[in-house]
Design an enzyme around this catalytic site. Structure first.
Site, PDB file in Angstrom:
ATOM      1  N   LYS A 165      -6.505  -4.837  -3.226  1.00 15.67           N
ATOM      2  CA  LYS A 165      -7.114  -5.560  -2.099  1.00 15.67           C
ATOM      3  C   LYS A 165      -8.171  -4.681  -1.421  1.00 15.67           C
ATOM      4  O   LYS A 165      -7.905  -3.519  -1.104  1.00 15.67           O
ATOM      5  CB  LYS A 165      -6.027  -5.994  -1.113  1.00 15.67           C
ATOM      6  CG  LYS A 165      -5.258  -4.850  -0.451  1.00 15.67           C
ATOM      7  CD  LYS A 165      -4.227  -5.427   0.490  1.00 15.67           C
ATOM      8  CE  LYS A 165      -3.486  -4.414   1.285  1.00 15.67           C
ATOM      9  NZ  LYS A 165      -4.261  -3.515   2.131  1.00 15.67           N
ATOM     10  N   ASP A 173       0.792  -1.246   0.000  1.00 18.88           N
ATOM     11  CA  ASP A 173       0.000   0.000   0.000  1.00 18.88           C
ATOM     12  C   ASP A 173       0.824   1.296   0.000  1.00 18.88           C
ATOM     13  O   ASP A 173       0.445   2.273   0.679  1.00 18.88           O
ATOM     14  CB  ASP A 173      -0.970   0.014   1.194  1.00 18.88           C
ATOM     15  CG  ASP A 173      -1.983  -1.121   1.138  1.00 18.88           C
ATOM     16  OD1 ASP A 173      -1.954  -1.893   0.174  1.00 18.88           O
ATOM     17  OD2 ASP A 173      -2.804  -1.230   2.068  1.00 18.88           O
ATOM     18  N   CYS A 220      -2.176  -2.484   7.718  1.00 15.90           N
ATOM     19  CA  CYS A 220      -2.164  -3.403   6.572  1.00 15.90           C
ATOM     20  C   CYS A 220      -0.939  -4.308   6.535  1.00 15.90           C
ATOM     21  O   CYS A 220      -1.021  -5.445   6.071  1.00 15.90           O
ATOM     22  CB  CYS A 220      -2.306  -2.605   5.284  1.00 15.90           C
ATOM     23  SG  CYS A 220      -3.958  -1.876   5.142  1.00 15.90           S
TER      24      CYS A 220
END
Ligand code: TIU
Length: 227
Positions: free
Chosen positions: A129, A24, A162
């Site tokens: 995702k 990310d 995450c």
């Protein structure tokens, strides 16, 4: 085989069966003026790891490792975003709303792109995702299995959200996981440190941690390349 001077004990791996997961590193989380900073977060700790993640990418690519990048993102119609996620915290600026870099956490929007400095190379996987974890509702596990991957290196943001969720998911699927501690960051430095401690406690209950320098010692770049 390579052996990294890691905590809580050395981490042994073969680059041919190891993948680097960059979690990310997208503009909306890291750049000043994006979603993260619009929510009042201090993005400087995240921006500060970009050179380290870039060096880690060079190392992994030089060793011929599989590299996969993730983005936390949703379909434009938000059909993959549970209301619980969209409404949590009663946000002023929520998922799907128009933010400073396009619609927040929506695929294809400018803020949802990976930072230019860490752009995926041709042939590298990019996993969109909808959750915090990289394995939930994605084909990442299938991609790793198809390549015979048994070991995973983790980098990205944020350490306690995450990255941690993805590393726990990977651990439960049988992967040997190493978190590259200076290639991860949080808006809350205390949470970063706490995450490192809890993942590696109890003999490495979820996995190992090591700084980039330890990996660089274990895995020298091909001749002529600079870190
Ligand atoms: N990528 C990731 O960690 N998503 C988050 O929402 N993180 C926060 O720390 N908010």
């Amino acid at each position: 085989m390579s052996s990294v001077d890691a905590f809580p004990y050395p981490y042994d791996f073969d680059a041919r069966t190891t993948a680097l997961l960059v979690i990310d590193m997208q503009r909306d989380f890291v750049e000043e003026g994006g979603f993260g900073s619009a929510l009042g977060n201090d993005v400087r700790p995240l921006a500060a790891i970009v050179p380290t993640v870039a060096a880690l990418l060079r190392l992994a690519r030089g060793a011929g490792m599989m590299v996969a990048h993730t983005r936390e993102s949703h379909l434009p119609d938000l059909s993959d975003c549970p209301p619980a996620k969209r409404l949590r915290g009663n946000p002023i600026l929520g998922i799907g709303d128009a933010g400073p870099m396009g619609r927040i956490l929506v695929r294809g929007e400018p803020g949802n792109q990976i930072l230019a400095a860490l752009a995926p190379a041709p042939g590298e996987s990019v996993i969109d995702k909808p959750g915090k974890g990289a394995f939930y509702a994605t084909d990442l596990h299938a991609q790793l299995q198809a390549r015979g991957i048994t070991h995973l290196l983790f980098a990205g943001v944020t350490t306690e959200v995450c990255v941690q969720t993805s590393m726990r998911e990977a651990n439960d699927r049988g992967y040997e996981c190493l978190l590259v501690e200076d290639a991860c960051a949080s808006y809350f430095p205390a949470f970063h440190e706490a995450t490192l401690a809890m993942l590696t406690a109890q003999g490495g209950i979820v996995g190992w941690k090591a700084p980039l320098a330890s990996l660089q010692r274990a895995l020298p770049l091909p001749q002529g390349e600079t870190p």
